[in-house]
Write a protein that holds these residues in place. Sequence first.
Motif, PDB file in Angstrom:
ATOM      1  N   SER A 120      -5.709  -2.369  -7.821  1.00 53.12           N
ATOM      2  CA  SER A 120      -5.177  -2.197  -6.735  1.00 53.12           C
ATOM      3  C   SER A 120      -3.864  -2.843  -6.456  1.00 53.12           C
ATOM      4  CB  SER A 120      -6.170  -2.387  -5.528  1.00 53.12           C
ATOM      5  OG  SER A 120      -7.167  -1.241  -5.566  1.00 53.12           O
ATOM      6  N   TRP A 121      -3.797  -4.061  -6.809  1.00 55.42           N
ATOM      7  CA  TRP A 121      -2.609  -4.933  -6.724  1.00 55.42           C
ATOM      8  C   TRP A 121      -1.382  -4.623  -7.401  1.00 55.42           C
ATOM      9  CZ3 TRP A 121      -0.527  -8.622 -10.311  1.00 55.42           C
ATOM     10  CH2 TRP A 121       0.510  -9.366  -9.645  1.00 55.42           C
ATOM     11  N   VAL A 122      -1.714  -3.910  -8.632  1.00 58.54           N
ATOM     12  CA  VAL A 122      -0.364  -3.272  -9.307  1.00 58.54           C
ATOM     13  C   VAL A 122      -0.020  -2.305  -8.980  1.00 58.54           C
ATOM     14  CG1 VAL A 122       0.197  -2.633 -11.507  1.00 58.54           C
ATOM     15  CG2 VAL A 122      -1.417  -4.782 -11.533  1.00 58.54           C
ATOM     16  N   ARG A 123      -1.132  -1.255  -8.387  1.00 57.60           N
ATOM     17  CA  ARG A 123      -0.667  -0.232  -7.910  1.00 57.60           C
ATOM     18  C   ARG A 123       0.153  -0.070  -6.439  1.00 57.60           C
ATOM     19  NH1 ARG A 123      -3.086   5.040  -9.539  1.00 57.60           N
ATOM     20  NH2 ARG A 123      -3.339   5.327  -7.277  1.00 57.60           N
ATOM     21  N   ASN A 124      -0.026  -1.004  -5.945  1.00 57.06           N
ATOM     22  CA  ASN A 124       0.878  -1.457  -4.513  1.00 57.06           C
ATOM     23  C   ASN A 124       1.915  -2.343  -4.863  1.00 57.06           C
ATOM     24  OD1 ASN A 124      -0.968   0.037  -2.388  1.00 57.06           O
ATOM     25  ND2 ASN A 124      -2.503  -0.727  -3.702  1.00 57.06           N
ATOM     26  N   TRP A 125       2.297  -2.580  -5.944  1.00 59.03           N
ATOM     27  CA  TRP A 125       3.514  -3.416  -5.982  1.00 59.03           C
ATOM     28  C   TRP A 125       4.640  -2.736  -5.290  1.00 59.03           C
ATOM     29  CZ3 TRP A 125       3.819  -4.604 -12.130  1.00 59.03           C
ATOM     30  CH2 TRP A 125       3.118  -5.685 -12.320  1.00 59.03           C
ATOM     31  N   THR A 126       5.403  -3.620  -4.722  1.00 54.79           N
ATOM     32  CA  THR A 126       6.689  -3.317  -3.751  1.00 54.79           C
ATOM     33  C   THR A 126       7.740  -2.504  -4.916  1.00 54.79           C
ATOM     34  OG1 THR A 126       6.415  -5.100  -2.541  1.00 54.79           O
ATOM     35  CG2 THR A 126       8.745  -4.044  -2.500  1.00 54.79           C
ATOM     36  N   VAL A 127       7.715  -3.049  -6.214  1.00 55.86           N
ATOM     37  CA  VAL A 127       8.701  -2.256  -7.123  1.00 55.86           C
ATOM     38  C   VAL A 127       8.311  -0.684  -7.105  1.00 55.86           C
ATOM     39  CG1 VAL A 127       7.176  -2.462  -9.127  1.00 55.86           C
ATOM     40  CG2 VAL A 127       9.672  -2.399  -9.232  1.00 55.86           C
ATOM     41  N   TRP A 128       7.281  -0.116  -6.740  1.00 55.63           N
ATOM     42  CA  TRP A 128       7.175   1.258  -6.945  1.00 55.63           C
ATOM     43  C   TRP A 128       7.596   1.981  -5.618  1.00 55.63           C
ATOM     44  CZ3 TRP A 128       6.441   0.917 -11.467  1.00 55.63           C
ATOM     45  CH2 TRP A 128       5.554   0.337 -12.192  1.00 55.63           C
ATOM     46  N   THR A 129       7.694   1.391  -4.523  1.00 54.98           N
ATOM     47  CA  THR A 129       8.587   1.954  -3.323  1.00 54.98           C
ATOM     48  C   THR A 129       9.943   2.155  -3.583  1.00 54.98           C
ATOM     49  OG1 THR A 129       8.841  -0.291  -2.187  1.00 54.98           O
ATOM     50  CG2 THR A 129       6.722   0.841  -1.728  1.00 54.98           C
ATOM     51  N   TYR A 130      10.425   1.043  -4.274  1.00 54.66           N
ATOM     52  CA  TYR A 130      11.770   1.515  -4.816  1.00 54.66           C
ATOM     53  C   TYR A 130      12.116   2.749  -5.827  1.00 54.66           C
ATOM     54  CZ  TYR A 130      13.242  -3.171  -2.573  1.00 54.66           C
ATOM     55  OH  TYR A 130      13.789  -3.967  -1.541  1.00 54.66           O
ATOM     56  N   TYR A 131      11.161   2.457  -6.781  1.00 56.57           N
ATOM     57  CA  TYR A 131      11.112   3.422  -7.789  1.00 56.57           C
ATOM     58  C   TYR A 131      10.931   4.904  -7.014  1.00 56.57           C
ATOM     59  CZ  TYR A 131       8.835   6.272 -11.517  1.00 56.57           C
ATOM     60  OH  TYR A 131       8.701   7.086 -12.611  1.00 56.57           O
ATOM     61  N   ARG A 132      10.109   4.931  -6.106  1.00 51.67           N
ATOM     62  CA  ARG A 132      10.012   6.473  -5.125  1.00 51.67           C
ATOM     63  C   ARG A 132      11.100   6.590  -4.462  1.00 51.67           C
ATOM     64  NH1 ARG A 132       6.725   4.887  -0.363  1.00 51.67           N
ATOM     65  NH2 ARG A 132       8.771   4.189   0.283  1.00 51.67           N
TER      66      ARG A 132
END
Length: 361
Positions: free
Chosen positions: A98-110
Amino acid sequence: MKTILAAYSGVLRGTGSSILSALQDLSLALWPCRSKMEKQLQAMSVLQWIISFLVMGITCTVLLIYTFCTDCWLIAAIYIAWLILDWNTPKQGGRRSSWVRNWTVWTYYRDYFPIRLIKTHNLLPNRNYIFGYHPHGIFCFGAFCNFGTEATGFSKKFPGIRPSLATLAGNFRLPVLRDYLMSGGICPVNRNSIDYLLSCNGTGNAVVIVVGGAAESLHCAPGINAVTLKNRKGFVKLALQRGSDLVPVYSFGENDAYRQVIFEEGTWWRAMQKRLQKILGFAPCLFHGCGLFFGNSWGILPFCNPITTIVGEPITVPKIEEPTREMVDLYHAMYIKSLQSLFDKYKTRFGLNESDILYIQ
């Protein structure tokens, strides 16, 4: 420069509110525009995913072999011993974080594209599901962001449902990359892995299969709405055997991420692509996007075109351990009809014309 002089003179004359406000004005003058910095962070987040997917496994394999030739060979030996013991984990539900799935980097990706996830119907946690994702595109950006991370809020929109995006089994034979993929809840797209999730892991599982696979990526280009589905019936048979509901998923904009050179059927280049696809498991495409620093240059970054993923209405599927061909064909036809209805309902909302149709290949 005018901002700096104005802030400085205001403090000297006593008209500035404070030294702090002058320093704030100074920082705004010296630092780059915040929006530009965010755009660069978004581009870097997408670039790291592309590089990780393409070269992380090979690079880590080479480093592991090299380590055996150094004084640190014991570290490599311990890792390989652990790798042997952990070899079947990807086939048995993986090891999501869950920690990896919620990385901030993915919000930038999105936000780079941006990518959106739209829910049309509720999914019951006491059922299992097979999501058919369309189209493949080049890198399945929408599939990864929506189902391999929490950037678009899948768990909040579908409470009690655990998504597992299925990808090439060969990726899970490569050190480090396998663990990186598993942390996002990604699993091998093979019978054993999907069987485990749908029959040995309780309920509330949603296996996401990019049905068109590598063959479909050879046809993707901006403005093309075609999916490879006509002869893809294995996922329907599996759904019947496990009693898992079928859910059509369509991503508008997935094919707009890159510009691809599409070779005509019968040409030498197309024959070579298909041959390499059978050998490697993926199709080598000739494509380009934009550059990292200059949007009008060629590069590996995708174009900033919106991707909107629509999760359609589930098709209730009975459990039949030995489904007949007629039964498989029936539910396959139902799935195609549901996917076409989903496409037709939402196409005009996301830049397509009313006359545009979805081609089933």
